[in-house]
Design an enzyme around this catalytic site. Structure first.
Site, mmCIF file in Angstrom:
data_model
loop_
_atom_site.group_PDB
_atom_site.id
_atom_site.type_symbol
_atom_site.label_atom_id
_atom_site.label_comp_id
_atom_site.label_asym_id
_atom_site.label_seq_id
_atom_site.Cartn_x
_atom_site.Cartn_y
_atom_site.Cartn_z
ATOM 1 N N GLU A 1 0.174 5.208 0.783
ATOM 2 C CA GLU A 1 -0.501 6.256 1.218
ATOM 3 C C GLU A 1 -0.053 7.467 0.746
ATOM 4 O O GLU A 1 0.721 7.781 -0.011
ATOM 5 C CB GLU A 1 -0.798 6.289 2.701
ATOM 6 C CG GLU A 1 -1.091 4.903 3.189
ATOM 7 C CD GLU A 1 -1.446 4.699 4.785
ATOM 8 O OE1 GLU A 1 -1.027 5.545 5.703
ATOM 9 O OE2 GLU A 1 -2.156 3.804 5.159
ATOM 10 N N GLU B 1 -3.120 -4.794 -2.895
ATOM 11 C CA GLU B 1 -3.641 -5.947 -3.974
ATOM 12 C C GLU B 1 -3.852 -5.247 -5.275
ATOM 13 O O GLU B 1 -3.245 -5.788 -6.308
ATOM 14 C CB GLU B 1 -5.018 -6.267 -3.326
ATOM 15 C CG GLU B 1 -5.005 -7.138 -2.151
ATOM 16 C CD GLU B 1 -5.587 -6.171 -0.716
ATOM 17 O OE1 GLU B 1 -4.729 -4.977 -0.858
ATOM 18 O OE2 GLU B 1 -6.139 -6.594 0.074
ATOM 19 N N CYS C 1 -10.272 -5.273 0.328
ATOM 20 C CA CYS C 1 -11.219 -4.252 0.743
ATOM 21 C C CYS C 1 -12.110 -4.497 -0.483
ATOM 22 O O CYS C 1 -11.956 -5.366 -1.534
ATOM 23 C CB CYS C 1 -10.811 -2.701 0.798
ATOM 24 S SG CYS C 1 -10.239 -2.190 -0.807
ATOM 25 N N CYS D 1 -4.184 0.507 -2.730
ATOM 26 C CA CYS D 1 -3.865 -0.651 -1.820
ATOM 27 C C CYS D 1 -2.961 -1.686 -2.461
ATOM 28 O O CYS D 1 -2.611 -1.511 -3.525
ATOM 29 C CB CYS D 1 -5.403 -1.352 -1.715
ATOM 30 S SG CYS D 1 -6.629 -0.467 -0.723
ATOM 31 N N ASN E 1 0.932 -1.116 -0.218
ATOM 32 C CA ASN E 1 0.126 0.096 -0.025
ATOM 33 C C ASN E 1 0.780 1.294 -0.113
ATOM 34 O O ASN E 1 1.955 1.259 0.611
ATOM 35 C CB ASN E 1 -1.052 -0.166 1.063
ATOM 36 C CG ASN E 1 -0.322 -0.093 2.561
ATOM 37 O OD1 ASN E 1 0.525 -0.663 2.751
ATOM 38 N ND2 ASN E 1 -1.085 0.317 3.601
ATOM 39 N N CYS F 1 -10.585 -3.671 -3.877
ATOM 40 C CA CYS F 1 -9.850 -4.525 -4.439
ATOM 41 C C CYS F 1 -10.168 -5.879 -4.864
ATOM 42 O O CYS F 1 -9.967 -6.530 -5.846
ATOM 43 C CB CYS F 1 -8.823 -4.962 -3.512
ATOM 44 S SG CYS F 1 -7.413 -3.378 -3.107
#
Ligand code: THU
Length: 151
Positions: free
Chosen positions: A59, A70, A102, A68, A57, A105
């Site tokens: 940010e 994934e 999530c 993210c 990830n 994803c």
């Protein structure tokens, strides 16, 4: 059962390829840029060619620009293997007891692997689910007509 025993038992259910993929997801998680949430997530995806691609990830101070692990792994796989890239197995690792992909994803994972296996940590165990179980009624769209070349 002691936590360490449960973790060891979980690892017994996995084959060597799964353990390799989880190890790579773990290493990818160490690369995460997560100064805001402190949740460091790594993902490793194995494609139908047998190659493995990694993501973590990343940010951003403008929170919604966060990307993210994934999705970053999937995009790296498409960049190398092209639009026919197909996911076989996906491993997720994080510095947390539980992390499952999530919703956003899941939609992206399902696009490239409707039957992919997804391995993720849950309470010191490893949960293994198919994409069909994780997102049974995903949004689908028929591919558009072939584009005319723009001059
Ligand atoms: N995150 C992922 O990388 N993957 C997920 O499936 C869930 C959330 C990241 C995004 C953000 O950097 C942090 O975890 C907290 O939401």
């Amino acid at each position: 059962m002691a936590r360490r025993d449960r973790r060891a038992e979980a690892l017994d259910r996995l084959d060597a390829k799964d353990i390799e993929l989880i190890g790579k997801a773990r290493r990818a998680s160490a690369q995460a840029y997560a100064p805001y949430s402190k949740l460091k997530v790594g993902a490793a995806v194995r494609t139908s060619t047998g190659r493995i691609f990694l993501g973590c990830n990343v940010e951003n101070a403008s929170y919604s620009l966060t990307s993210c692990a994934e999705r970053n792994a999937i995009f790296a796989a498409v960049a190398e293997e092209g639009p026919s890239m197909q996911l076989e197995d996906v491993a997720i690792f994080a510095n947390a007891e539980r992390v499952s992909p999530c919703g956003a994803c899941r939609q992206v994972l399902a696009e490239f692997g409707a039957n992919a296996r997804v391995l993720f940590p849950e309470a010191r165990d490893i949960q293994i689910m198919t994409m069909e179980q994780l997102l049974p009624t995903r949004f689908k769209l028929a591919p558009g007509p072939s584009a005319e070349r723009q001059s």
